[in-house]
Write a protein that holds these residues in place. Structure first.
Motif, PDB file in Angstrom:
ATOM      1  N   GLU A 179      29.924  13.116   8.298  1.00 31.22           N
ATOM      2  CA  GLU A 179      30.932  13.315   7.256  1.00 31.22           C
ATOM      3  C   GLU A 179      31.675  14.635   7.479  1.00 31.22           C
ATOM      4  OE1 GLU A 179      30.405  13.806   2.633  1.00 31.22           O
ATOM      5  OE2 GLU A 179      29.371  11.988   3.314  1.00 31.22           O
ATOM      6  N   TYR A 180      30.917  15.699   7.728  1.00 28.22           N
ATOM      7  CA  TYR A 180      31.513  17.015   7.970  1.00 28.22           C
ATOM      8  C   TYR A 180      32.352  16.998   9.244  1.00 28.22           C
ATOM      9  CZ  TYR A 180      28.018  18.621   4.579  1.00 28.22           C
ATOM     10  OH  TYR A 180      27.241  18.792   3.457  1.00 28.22           O
ATOM     11  N   LYS A 181      31.802  16.379  10.279  1.00 28.37           N
ATOM     12  CA  LYS A 181      32.504  16.302  11.565  1.00 28.37           C
ATOM     13  C   LYS A 181      33.849  15.607  11.389  1.00 28.37           C
ATOM     14  CE  LYS A 181      32.224  13.858  15.946  1.00 28.37           C
ATOM     15  NZ  LYS A 181      31.537  12.783  16.635  1.00 28.37           N
ATOM     16  N   LEU A 200      36.377  17.780   9.595  1.00 31.78           N
ATOM     17  CA  LEU A 200      36.905  18.827  10.476  1.00 31.78           C
ATOM     18  C   LEU A 200      37.875  18.248  11.503  1.00 31.78           C
ATOM     19  CD1 LEU A 200      33.720  21.038  11.065  1.00 31.78           C
ATOM     20  CD2 LEU A 200      35.597  21.435   9.482  1.00 31.78           C
ATOM     21  N   LEU A 201      37.528  17.080  12.051  1.00 32.87           N
ATOM     22  CA  LEU A 201      38.421  16.428  13.024  1.00 32.87           C
ATOM     23  C   LEU A 201      39.766  16.089  12.386  1.00 32.87           C
ATOM     24  CD1 LEU A 201      36.102  13.898  14.938  1.00 32.87           C
ATOM     25  CD2 LEU A 201      36.895  16.121  15.692  1.00 32.87           C
ATOM     26  N   ASN A 202      39.721  15.531  11.172  1.00 35.86           N
ATOM     27  CA  ASN A 202      40.946  15.150  10.471  1.00 35.86           C
ATOM     28  C   ASN A 202      41.823  16.360  10.200  1.00 35.86           C
ATOM     29  OD1 ASN A 202      40.033  12.519  10.468  1.00 35.86           O
ATOM     30  ND2 ASN A 202      39.352  12.548   8.343  1.00 35.86           N
ATOM     31  N   GLU A 203      41.197  17.433   9.710  1.00 36.12           N
ATOM     32  CA  GLU A 203      41.940  18.645   9.381  1.00 36.12           C
ATOM     33  C   GLU A 203      42.515  19.292  10.642  1.00 36.12           C
ATOM     34  OE1 GLU A 203      43.500  21.335   6.560  1.00 36.12           O
ATOM     35  OE2 GLU A 203      42.681  19.312   6.412  1.00 36.12           O
ATOM     36  N   CYS A 204      41.744  19.284  11.712  1.00 31.69           N
ATOM     37  CA  CYS A 204      42.196  19.843  12.983  1.00 31.69           C
ATOM     38  C   CYS A 204      43.419  19.070  13.489  1.00 31.69           C
ATOM     39  CB  CYS A 204      41.077  19.798  14.015  1.00 31.69           C
ATOM     40  SG  CYS A 204      41.542  20.500  15.609  1.00 31.69           S
ATOM     41  N   ARG A 205      43.355  17.761  13.397  1.00 33.23           N
ATOM     42  CA  ARG A 205      44.451  16.905  13.839  1.00 33.23           C
ATOM     43  C   ARG A 205      45.700  17.165  12.992  1.00 33.23           C
ATOM     44  NH1 ARG A 205      41.883  11.894  13.496  1.00 33.23           N
ATOM     45  NH2 ARG A 205      40.519  12.568  15.153  1.00 33.23           N
ATOM     46  N   ARG A 206      45.471  17.291  11.685  1.00 38.53           N
ATOM     47  CA  ARG A 206      46.570  17.499  10.747  1.00 38.53           C
ATOM     48  C   ARG A 206      47.279  18.834  10.991  1.00 38.53           C
ATOM     49  NH1 ARG A 206      47.528  18.837   5.581  1.00 38.53           N
ATOM     50  NH2 ARG A 206      45.590  19.925   5.241  1.00 38.53           N
ATOM     51  N   GLN A 207      46.490  19.860  11.287  1.00 36.02           N
ATOM     52  CA  GLN A 207      47.036  21.210  11.428  1.00 36.02           C
ATOM     53  C   GLN A 207      47.334  21.601  12.871  1.00 36.02           C
ATOM     54  OE1 GLN A 207      46.344  24.180   8.956  1.00 36.02           O
ATOM     55  NE2 GLN A 207      45.388  23.031   7.316  1.00 36.02           N
ATOM     56  N   GLY A 208      46.845  20.804  13.805  1.00 36.30           N
ATOM     57  CA  GLY A 208      47.034  21.144  15.213  1.00 36.30           C
ATOM     58  C   GLY A 208      46.105  22.245  15.674  1.00 36.30           C
ATOM     59  N   GLY A 209      44.967  22.363  15.011  1.00 40.11           N
ATOM     60  CA  GLY A 209      43.975  23.390  15.347  1.00 40.11           C
ATOM     61  C   GLY A 209      43.242  23.785  14.075  1.00 40.11           C
ATOM     62  N   LEU A 210      42.094  24.425  14.243  1.00 41.66           N
ATOM     63  CA  LEU A 210      41.278  24.758  13.072  1.00 41.66           C
ATOM     64  C   LEU A 210      40.599  26.101  13.271  1.00 41.66           C
ATOM     65  CD1 LEU A 210      40.461  23.243  10.403  1.00 41.66           C
ATOM     66  CD2 LEU A 210      38.368  22.605  11.577  1.00 41.66           C
ATOM     67  N   ARG A 211      40.702  26.951  12.253  1.00 38.14           N
ATOM     68  CA  ARG A 211      39.993  28.236  12.284  1.00 38.14           C
ATOM     69  C   ARG A 211      38.666  28.085  11.549  1.00 38.14           C
ATOM     70  NH1 ARG A 211      44.270  30.036   9.642  1.00 38.14           N
ATOM     71  NH2 ARG A 211      42.974  31.315   8.269  1.00 38.14           N
ATOM     72  N   LEU A 212      37.726  28.952  11.881  1.00 32.17           N
ATOM     73  CA  LEU A 212      36.410  28.908  11.240  1.00 32.17           C
ATOM     74  C   LEU A 212      36.547  29.052   9.722  1.00 32.17           C
ATOM     75  CD1 LEU A 212      33.336  28.760  11.395  1.00 32.17           C
ATOM     76  CD2 LEU A 212      33.315  31.221  11.844  1.00 32.17           C
ATOM     77  N   PHE A 243      29.892  24.068  17.877  1.00 33.07           N
ATOM     78  CA  PHE A 243      29.498  22.883  18.649  1.00 33.07           C
ATOM     79  C   PHE A 243      30.704  21.984  18.904  1.00 33.07           C
ATOM     80  CE2 PHE A 243      28.215  18.390  18.624  1.00 33.07           C
ATOM     81  CZ  PHE A 243      27.405  18.363  19.746  1.00 33.07           C
ATOM     82  N   LEU A 244      31.485  21.716  17.857  1.00 31.39           N
ATOM     83  CA  LEU A 244      32.638  20.827  17.989  1.00 31.39           C
ATOM     84  C   LEU A 244      33.712  21.428  18.893  1.00 31.39           C
ATOM     85  CD1 LEU A 244      32.934  19.419  14.338  1.00 31.39           C
ATOM     86  CD2 LEU A 244      31.946  18.294  16.344  1.00 31.39           C
ATOM     87  N   ILE A 245      33.844  22.750  18.861  1.00 23.87           N
ATOM     88  CA  ILE A 245      34.773  23.439  19.774  1.00 23.87           C
ATOM     89  C   ILE A 245      34.279  23.270  21.214  1.00 23.87           C
ATOM     90  CG2 ILE A 245      35.582  25.718  20.555  1.00 23.87           C
ATOM     91  CD1 ILE A 245      37.071  25.121  18.076  1.00 23.87           C
ATOM     92  N   LYS A 246      32.997  23.580  21.412  1.00 20.88           N
ATOM     93  CA  LYS A 246      32.402  23.536  22.757  1.00 20.88           C
ATOM     94  C   LYS A 246      32.496  22.142  23.372  1.00 20.88           C
ATOM     95  CE  LYS A 246      27.817  23.861  23.284  1.00 20.88           C
ATOM     96  NZ  LYS A 246      27.267  22.769  24.082  1.00 20.88           N
ATOM     97  N   GLU A 247      32.289  21.123  22.541  1.00 21.05           N
ATOM     98  CA  GLU A 247      32.316  19.746  23.034  1.00 21.05           C
ATOM     99  C   GLU A 247      33.732  19.168  23.116  1.00 21.05           C
ATOM    100  OE1 GLU A 247      29.597  17.888  24.158  1.00 21.05           O
ATOM    101  OE2 GLU A 247      28.567  19.804  24.004  1.00 21.05           O
ATOM    102  N   GLY A 248      34.715  19.952  22.651  1.00 25.00           N
ATOM    103  CA  GLY A 248      36.101  19.514  22.778  1.00 25.00           C
ATOM    104  C   GLY A 248      36.601  18.571  21.687  1.00 25.00           C
ATOM    105  N   TYR A 249      35.841  18.475  20.593  1.00 23.48           N
ATOM    106  CA  TYR A 249      36.261  17.601  19.485  1.00 23.48           C
ATOM    107  C   TYR A 249      37.404  18.224  18.694  1.00 23.48           C
ATOM    108  CZ  TYR A 249      32.227  14.582  20.187  1.00 23.48           C
ATOM    109  OH  TYR A 249      31.327  13.726  20.725  1.00 23.48           O
ATOM    110  N   ILE A 250      37.328  19.546  18.522  1.00 23.63           N
ATOM    111  CA  ILE A 250      38.383  20.256  17.807  1.00 23.63           C
ATOM    112  C   ILE A 250      38.844  21.445  18.649  1.00 23.63           C
ATOM    113  CG2 ILE A 250      37.585  19.568  15.485  1.00 23.63           C
ATOM    114  CD1 ILE A 250      36.295  22.319  15.190  1.00 23.63           C
TER     115      ILE A 250
END
Length: 69
Positions: free
Chosen positions: A22-24, A27-39, A59-66
Motif C-alpha cells: 500500500e505504501y509502495k 509513493l509510486l503514484n506520487e512520484c509519477r504525478r510529481q516527476g520525482g519524490l523527496r523524502l 529501498f525504492l530509490i535503490k531498486e529504481g521504483y522511484i
C-alpha cells in the motif's frame, strides 16, 4: 528474485506485506504525478515511523521504483 528483497524489507521494518504494498503504491503514484519524490514528501504521504519511511524510500530509490525530485 525481486520478491525476496521486498519480504526482507518488510521483516527489517516490521511491516506486514499488505501495508508495505500500500505504501509502495502510494509513493509510486506520487512520484509519477510529481516527476520525482523527496523524502519529506514520502513522510507526509505515509504516516508511519520516520525511520521506517526512510528505509522504504531508500529501498525504492535503490531498486529504481522511484526517483528523487
Amino acid at each position: 528474485e525481486k520478491t525476496s528483497y521486498h519480504l526482507e524489507l518488510c521483516q527489517v521494518v516490521r511491516l506486514v506485506p499488505g501495508a508495505y504494498l500500500e505504501y509502495k503504491q502510494a509513493l509510486l503514484n506520487e512520484c509519477r504525478r510529481q516527476g520525482g519524490l523527496r523524502l519529506a514528501q514520502a513522510r507526509a504521504l505515509i504516516k508511519i515511523d520516520v525511520n521506517k519511511t526512510r528505509k522504504i524510500y531508500d529501498f525504492l530509490i535503490k531498486e529504481g521504483y522511484i526517483t528523487k525530485a
